[in-house]
Design an enzyme around this catalytic site. Sequence first.
Site, PDB file in Angstrom:
ATOM      1  N   GLU A  38       0.813  -1.223   0.000  1.00 39.74           N
ATOM      2  CA  GLU A  38       0.000   0.000   0.000  1.00 39.74           C
ATOM      3  C   GLU A  38       0.848   1.277   0.000  1.00 39.74           C
ATOM      4  OE1 GLU A  38      -2.569  -3.257   1.837  1.00 39.74           O
ATOM      5  OE2 GLU A  38      -0.494  -2.579   2.080  1.00 39.74           O
ATOM      6  N   GLN A  88      -9.039  -5.910  12.069  1.00 38.80           N
ATOM      7  CA  GLN A  88      -8.512  -4.969  11.076  1.00 38.80           C
ATOM      8  C   GLN A  88      -9.157  -3.581  11.180  1.00 38.80           C
ATOM      9  OE1 GLN A  88      -8.443  -6.871   7.127  1.00 38.80           O
ATOM     10  NE2 GLN A  88      -6.394  -7.639   7.602  1.00 38.80           N
ATOM     11  N   LYS A 135     -17.732  -0.494   5.962  1.00 42.29           N
ATOM     12  CA  LYS A 135     -18.311  -1.550   5.118  1.00 42.29           C
ATOM     13  C   LYS A 135     -19.810  -1.378   4.915  1.00 42.29           C
ATOM     14  CE  LYS A 135     -17.221  -5.879   5.554  1.00 42.29           C
ATOM     15  NZ  LYS A 135     -16.926  -7.218   6.146  1.00 42.29           N
ATOM     16  N   MET A 166      24.329   9.167   1.858  1.00 39.25           N
ATOM     17  CA  MET A 166      24.199  10.473   2.492  1.00 39.25           C
ATOM     18  C   MET A 166      24.419  10.377   3.998  1.00 39.25           C
ATOM     19  SD  MET A 166      23.897  13.636   1.872  1.00 39.25           S
ATOM     20  CE  MET A 166      23.068  13.997   0.325  1.00 39.25           C
TER      21      MET A 166
END
Length: 572
Positions: A55, A118, A167, A476
């Site tokens: 994601e 979830q 949902k 770096m």
Amino acid sequence: MKNDPNYMSGAEIFFECLRRENVEYIFGYPGGAVLKIYEHLYDVDFLKHILVRHEQGAVHAAEGYAKASGKVGVVLVTSGPGATNTVTGIADAYMDSVPIVVFTGQVSSHLIGNDAFQEADIVGITRPITKHNFLVRDVKELASTIKKAFYIASTGRPGPVVVDLPKDVIASKCIFKYPEEVDVRGYKPTYKGNSNQIKKAAEIISKAKRPLLYVGGGVIMSGSSEELKIFARENKLPVTMTLQGLGAFPGTDPLSLGMLGMHGTYWANRAVDNCDVLVSLGARFDDRVTGKVETFCNKAYKIHVDIDPTAIDKNVIVDLPIVGDVKHVLAELAAEMINPPDTTEWLEQIEEWKNECPLDYEKNDGRLRSEFVIEKIFEKTKGDAVVVTDVGQHQMWTAQYYKYNHPRSNITSGGLGTMGFGLPASIGASFAVKDRPVVCISGDGGFQMNIQELITAVYNKLPLKIFILNNSFLGMVRQWQELFHQEKYSFTDLGNSNPDFVKVSQAFGIESYSTDNPNEVESLLDKAMSINDRPILIEFRVVKEDMVFPMIPSGASISDMMVKRLNPKRMI
């Protein structure tokens, strides 16, 4: 009511809203909370869903698409970990003012707050890193919320908006009605600048002896690059750009000073330190530009043009603020400039600084250097590619040595400095740009952070040119360790732990090559540029101990600028 064609489920309303917003691509990953949306997506034909492999990659891809196209990037993920995986990308978009809308699935409304499977409070989590966010409580509010989300993301100073979709809202039905107009209380961006302030700015610039235009990403976002070119050229005004502003003004133009700031050119920083009028256009005076605020440009009269009033006087107190869209203000400012300033001596002085300390690197020891590779990439693309970089030394070298001639050609993570940005962002850019090559330049450290997105490029047959500048270090960080941390290279040496990038990319199905020979660079780049139906990856094994100069140490003044290594013996 059920026979009314406008009687729709939340999932159907979702796609009808995207259709009306002219969404072409949506970057996403399915999961339980958004299955109803994916069920309808199966039959949708007006947009293309791009399946990423993480994601975070979806959000960076949406950023790359938005930066390259100027349109809103769209993301769709599930609840819980799907939503929390977007947080880094959302923060990145917030820092760099990128217009994206992130749709996150959520558990059913009655379960919110119950620690359901979830569940994550993504609205609470992202509140500090979004321009705005919404939790849709009723399907009747869905269409108007989506309309507001796209409006807020794309107007004023752009930024990310999160829309959380429970949902039950997705499954519920109502009569669909899409609002024609949006009215968000307290949100009224100012586009036209104050005419008196613009006239005063024109007067001050006309009388200046050493004027300088300091250009940020706002010029690109507002689509005012043409206005900038006309204004700078007609008045013979030198232009220096921030990292995000590169490409707003042609890098090959004699008036271009390149980038300013921590790793900006010597002459750009000297010009900032010695100008008498500094005109900031769509830039925010961030710390990587200013260094020590008390000594930044303290000889100059400062004019600041920005659409975001909160950016004015936030970091540096200015003498003349102009709140408005840069495109509008530049056009009005140009009309008021009756007598251009005489900048002949000023431009001669800047030319002297260029000759005094040009960008340079070792060319005669037979070893492959990042700067050389970037110069060759510029030669092959003639400054006409969309170049996407990751974060680190290669990012700064690219900013220094690649001359961007067009807006929306430089795509990089600036404010947040997100390693792992480059590859997924270049994928997003590839969907936005069809007529120019898209080049991804990454370091070996950052490349591994979203390496899984290689398969996204392969599956979609994207003609990406992926170049890894592999110095076997977190370069770096290593540079800072050498300069400021007693040369204690703590956990930055990747030499013994890096994978074989050629074998890894071949496992993804990508034609891949590797070299450390400067004489092979040109032929390999020619090969990469000739392939236009699939991705190709080339690893350039470069000198590991090289450092980026010039450099202004963090919090220091421009007068403290370092132009070479303090201890040449450190060159291995």
